[in-house]
Design a protein around this motif. Structure first.
Motif, short mmCIF file in Angstrom:
data_model
loop_
_atom_site.label_atom_id
_atom_site.label_comp_id
_atom_site.label_asym_id
_atom_site.label_seq_id
_atom_site.Cartn_x
_atom_site.Cartn_y
_atom_site.Cartn_z
N GLU A 422 2.71 0.76 -6.40
CA GLU A 422 3.21 0.18 -5.16
C GLU A 422 3.70 -1.25 -5.36
N ASN A 423 3.22 -1.91 -6.41
CA ASN A 423 3.63 -3.30 -6.66
C ASN A 423 4.97 -3.41 -7.38
N ALA A 424 5.42 -2.29 -7.96
CA ALA A 424 6.71 -2.33 -8.68
C ALA A 424 7.84 -2.44 -7.67
N ASP A 460 11.32 6.27 -2.73
CA ASP A 460 11.80 7.13 -1.64
C ASP A 460 11.49 6.49 -0.29
N SER A 461 12.08 7.04 0.75
CA SER A 461 11.94 6.47 2.09
C SER A 461 10.56 6.73 2.69
N LYS A 462 9.70 7.45 1.97
CA LYS A 462 8.32 7.65 2.42
C LYS A 462 7.40 6.56 1.88
N GLY A 463 7.94 5.67 1.06
CA GLY A 463 7.14 4.57 0.56
C GLY A 463 6.59 4.77 -0.83
N ASN A 464 6.97 5.84 -1.51
CA ASN A 464 6.47 6.08 -2.86
C ASN A 464 7.29 5.28 -3.87
N HIS A 465 6.58 4.64 -4.81
CA HIS A 465 7.21 3.92 -5.91
C HIS A 465 6.81 4.63 -7.19
#
Length: 489
Positions: A422-424, A460-465
């Motif tokens: 999530e920090n990337a 993605d637009s769901k918040g996945n990194h």
């Protein structure tokens, strides 16, 4: 000289005849011994219905059972949930006992283990007559054990060792276990796990792009991958109690069941529909109504779980509506309770079947490409002239060869991430953006950014990194660019 020679020959013949006699006699005696050993003799017999009481002493355990009105009960505790089938199995071993060998006037009972019998059985018939069977040492060579009857030590019998083996048991072995409902994973609609730290729930969700949602104990939710859901729910088909513990529910805290983990499973079963046909229906309608029909019925199972046993092999548990405490394998339970949202998150970057979408839009090198599909009727070349439906793939309203389309689209749906971070954060512009769209349903955008020497960062637009192998992304770009080049020629 001739006379002496004849005497010698006669003597030799006599010796040979005597030797043959003793050999034959020895063989006959051995045959008789063998026949005696192989002869089976019934030494005790009683009809099961004629038994009024049965006592079995095995080691430190003494079990007393009473038989009345075709029902067996545990005499020491009439409330004990005695398994009828289990006690009948024990009874079947004492109704007829056969011996394969009888030892007359044994000199030493200790040699046969009958100075301190391993099992003692007292059978009392309905008239009050008692018979006592004592079972001693096992003779492994012949799979037998030694037995005395009614304290008559002048005879010892060699009986089948299974008699003793089946009468050596614990109280839990003859308890009537309440059954856990048989649940097939595919019939489950919801599972909730209520723990002290919160409640986790997996449930069918029509608004989820996968059809399932997992809500973690912290309240966060993720679409649950359907294949991972199937793997998880299959654990419920193997649920079974291992051992009976107690029916005394007055002190559930002993087993950690005063503050349990609660597993609630909602599932469905097919049951035969009730016949609601009226009596004045026609015979034809009546015949139709006789055909078997089923309805789907909602069911629920609630299981309470307490502490683990000292060796951590089992958990204590019970069903909410049941009356006994049991143990259940820890490995099975942990597969159900020790889950979080990561366990249900698909490792696929974008596993969206094109057949389930209205359109997919690609943005690459400043150009936008919209992929759609059309179903057209194609007339058969056969004489019957029948028509069939065929799906065509279109990009910006221009037909693309199915093979060319699949070459790059299959790379998208098969692509997996190595890790999530999530920090990337992305830098620069996305080298490709893909939007998956279905009216009233899916609307997800996936962007591909160059990140380092090994990975692309896919957001993605769901918040996945997601960190994705750079070679996999490069292969996708190459296949897409080649397909667009062929399309524009």
């Amino acid at each position: 000289m001739k006379k002496n020679k004849g005497l010698i020959i006669g003597t030799l013949i006599l010796v040979l005849l005597l030797a043959a006699y003793f050999v034959l006699r020895s063989l006959n005696l051995n045959d008789e011994d063998d026949q005696e050993e192989e002869t089976t003799e019934t030494v005790f017999e009683i009809d099961a219905e004629d038994i009024g009481q049965l006592q079995i002493v095995s080691g430190d355990n003494t079990f007393d059972f009473t038989h009345s009105d075709d029902t067996w009960s545990y005499s020491q505790d009439s409330s004990f949930p005695l398994s009828e089938s289990a006690i009948l199995d024990k009874v079947s071993y004492v109704t007829s006992v056969s011996s394969t060998r009888t030892i007359e006037n044994p000199e030493n009972l200790e040699e046969y283990g009958l100075d301190a019998p391993e099992v003692t059985v007292k059978v009392t018939d309905t008239d009050g007559e008692e018979n006592t069977l004592k079972l001693g040492a096992t003779n492994d060579a012949v799979s037998g054990c030694y037995m005395s009857l009614n304290d008559d030590n002048s005879k010892i019998y060699l009986v089948d060792s299974s008699l003793k083996e089946n009468l050596q048991f614990d109280l839990s072995d003859i308890a009537d276990k309440e059954e856990i409902p048989s649940i097939t994973g595919s019939t489950i609609t919801s599972v909730s796990i209520q723990k002290p730290e919160g409640t986790a729930r997996l449930y069918q969700d029509s608004s989820s792009e996968t059809g399932w949602t997992f809500a973690d104990t912290d309240g966060s939710t993720v679409p649950a991958d359907s294949s991972l859901v199937s793997t998880y729910t299959s654990n419920f088909s193997t649920l079974a109690w291992t051992n009976y513990v107690t029916y005394d529910l007055s002190n559930l805290g002993t087993y950690g069941l005063d503050n349990p983990t609660v597993i609630t499973v909602d599932y469905q079963v097919e049951e035969e529909a009730e016949d609601t046909d009226s009596e004045d229906e026609s015979s034809e309608d009546s015949e139709d109504s006789e055909e078997e029909s089923t309805v789907t019925v909602d069911k629920q199972m609630v299981m309470l779980l307490g502490n683990q046993t000292e060796d951590s092999t089992y958990y204590y548990g019970k069903l909410q509506e049941d009356s006994c405490v049991y143990t259940i394998a820890a490995s099975t339970i942990q597969n159900i309770t020790e889950v979080n949202k990561e366990d249900f998150l698909s490792t696929k970057v974008a596993d969206y079947s094109f057949a389930d979408l209205d359109k997919v839009t690609f943005t690459r090198n400043g150009e936008t490409y919209t992929a759609t599909k059309e179903t057209v009727e194609v007339e058969s070349e056969d004489e019957d002239g029948e028509t069939t439906e065929e799906t065509k793939y279109m990009i910006n309203d221009k037909e693309i060869e199915t093979t060319d389309f699949n070459n790059f689209y299959n790379l998208i749906t098969a692509m997996t991430w190595q890790s999530q971070d999530e920090n990337a954060q992305p830098s620069g512009d996305a080298e490709m953006s893909i939007n998956f769209y279905k009216e009233g349903g899916i609307n997800v955008t996936v962007d591909f950014y160059s990140y380092d020497t090994n990975f692309y960062l896919v957001v993605d637009s769901k918040g996945n990194h997601m960190m994705v192998n750079k070679m996999d992304v490069r292969e996708l770009f190459e296949a897409f660019d080649n397909a667009m080049s062929e399309l524009n020629q």
